[in-house]
Design a protein around this motif. Sequence first.
Motif, short mmCIF file in Angstrom:
data_model
loop_
_atom_site.label_atom_id
_atom_site.label_comp_id
_atom_site.label_asym_id
_atom_site.label_seq_id
_atom_site.Cartn_x
_atom_site.Cartn_y
_atom_site.Cartn_z
N LEU A 124 0.81 -1.34 0.12
CA LEU A 124 -0.07 0.02 0.00
C LEU A 124 0.92 1.17 -0.06
O LEU A 124 0.54 2.19 -0.68
CB LEU A 124 -0.72 0.10 1.21
CG LEU A 124 -2.00 -1.14 1.30
CD1 LEU A 124 -2.73 -0.98 2.52
CD2 LEU A 124 -2.93 -1.21 -0.03
N ARG A 125 1.93 1.30 0.69
CA ARG A 125 2.94 2.31 0.74
C ARG A 125 3.40 2.62 -0.67
O ARG A 125 3.63 4.00 -1.05
CB ARG A 125 3.94 2.07 1.95
CG ARG A 125 5.26 3.43 2.02
CD ARG A 125 4.28 4.31 2.40
NE ARG A 125 5.44 5.40 2.44
CZ ARG A 125 6.16 6.32 1.57
NH1 ARG A 125 5.65 5.92 0.22
NH2 ARG A 125 7.00 6.87 1.43
N GLY A 156 2.71 6.21 -2.80
CA GLY A 156 3.67 6.77 -3.46
C GLY A 156 3.56 7.25 -4.91
O GLY A 156 4.33 8.27 -5.69
N ARG A 157 2.72 6.55 -5.76
CA ARG A 157 2.32 7.06 -6.87
C ARG A 157 1.09 7.92 -7.00
O ARG A 157 0.41 8.20 -8.13
CB ARG A 157 2.24 5.75 -7.90
CG ARG A 157 3.22 4.96 -8.27
CD ARG A 157 3.24 3.97 -9.16
NE ARG A 157 2.50 2.94 -8.86
CZ ARG A 157 2.77 1.83 -8.42
NH1 ARG A 157 3.96 1.70 -8.27
NH2 ARG A 157 1.94 0.81 -7.81
N ASP A 158 0.38 8.35 -6.15
CA ASP A 158 -0.69 9.01 -5.84
C ASP A 158 -0.40 10.51 -6.55
O ASP A 158 0.69 10.97 -6.35
CB ASP A 158 -1.07 9.36 -4.43
CG ASP A 158 -2.45 9.93 -4.24
OD1 ASP A 158 -3.51 9.62 -4.41
OD2 ASP A 158 -2.28 11.34 -3.98
N ASP A 185 2.70 4.19 10.16
CA ASP A 185 2.52 2.88 10.54
C ASP A 185 1.61 2.62 11.63
O ASP A 185 0.64 1.67 11.64
CB ASP A 185 3.80 2.40 11.25
CG ASP A 185 5.19 2.27 10.37
OD1 ASP A 185 4.87 2.22 9.00
OD2 ASP A 185 6.13 2.44 10.50
N ALA A 186 1.45 3.51 12.44
CA ALA A 186 0.50 3.37 13.63
C ALA A 186 -1.17 3.54 13.33
O ALA A 186 -1.78 2.92 13.43
CB ALA A 186 0.60 4.62 14.71
N ALA A 187 -1.06 4.58 11.96
CA ALA A 187 -2.44 4.61 11.44
C ALA A 187 -3.00 3.42 11.00
O ALA A 187 -4.24 2.77 11.02
CB ALA A 187 -2.50 5.73 10.55
N TYR A 188 -2.14 2.65 10.25
CA TYR A 188 -2.54 1.63 9.48
C TYR A 188 -2.54 0.42 10.68
O TYR A 188 -3.48 -0.38 10.23
CB TYR A 188 -1.22 1.08 8.62
CG TYR A 188 -1.36 -0.45 7.98
CD1 TYR A 188 -2.40 -0.56 7.02
CD2 TYR A 188 -0.50 -1.42 8.41
CE1 TYR A 188 -2.47 -1.67 6.43
CE2 TYR A 188 -0.79 -2.54 7.64
CZ TYR A 188 -1.86 -2.89 6.64
OH TYR A 188 -2.13 -4.15 6.20
N ALA A 189 -1.79 0.25 11.48
CA ALA A 189 -2.07 -0.76 12.70
C ALA A 189 -3.42 -0.62 13.13
O ALA A 189 -4.12 -1.65 13.67
CB ALA A 189 -0.81 -0.68 13.62
#
Length: 360
Positions: free
Chosen positions: A313-314, A318-320, A351-355
């Motif tokens: 996803l990261r 990066g292509r957004d 990382d925390a938001a994804y977790a």
Amino acid sequence: MSEPVTVQVRAEHDYDVLIGSGLLDRLPALVGDGVARVFLMHPPALAEQAAAVAGRLTAAGYGVRTHQLPDAEQAKTVETAAGCWAALGQNAFTRTDVVIGLGGGATTDLAGFVAATWLRGVRVIQIPTTVLAMVDAAVGGKTGINTDEGKNLVGAFHSPGAVVCDLDWLRTLPEADLRAGMAEVVKCGFIADPRILELVEADPAAAMDPAGPVLAELIRRAVQVKADVVSADLKESSLREVLNYGHTFAHAVEHYEKYRWRHGEAVAVGMVFVAELAHGAGLIDLALLQRHRDVLTALGLPTRYRPGVWEELRTAMGRDKKTRGATLRFVVLEALARPTRLVGPDPALLDAAYAAITGE
């Protein structure tokens, strides 16, 4: 035929978004004089409805060429666009002729792109048949197709001549599609019009009733939000980015899932992701973060996503389109209806938001 609500969008040419019921009879007047041919694009599920639209236009004296597209995001490919260009050429469509997109967001995205690129730009009229398309894809003039590298990376700004939001289409819309479209409505509530959130919270069932007045009001309010933003920033130089609230993560999810997720489902999760990000950065309080989960859950929309795919996803994020160089940029809130940008957030916050949205 009752008088529709009209929302005006100011663009390279001003145009109206008509919202109401029984609007098909208004279509010939919107196509206008001096038009010989109409190219009517539609998905397979709307073949019967497209025939009815074609019949109305034929009776008004236009030559109509219907063109069936693949389903959903499968339509948004360069191969499908090339097939449309070929049909336009074979049927001698000129600069005074009109393209019409009848369908959901994928159809209106493609119709706009084909119109923008045929003869360097012909007029397009959008007839969105889903909530998502009415409040988002068909309004604003952003058109595009997908590539293997990401969603909507190829496209053009090409404002429609008119947008016809006939609410009667929603009465036969599958519930899952109606529900997914509500994510874009809720987005407008968080970034600009809190009354949208209040209406959903007061009666989620009424908000989902395609025959009732609440959904009609929600659609009108969401269209007005988009019209206001687009009128102030047509080509997404600054303000218009706020309409992408939740979309950076959402587009990454769609790409990873190979578009098996509905766009609105991905946007719902994306909004929770950026709410977690804003809370972690100290921009919003816990109550506003929780309100995201509560409103979306009340509508039956997802607020969690799968663990274990963060690197994929990261990379996709990066292509957004909002990314600059290697710097990620997110639309977030600093308060209700006060969007801002979070540029280059600490990787630990990401990382925390994804977790948080995976429950890990």
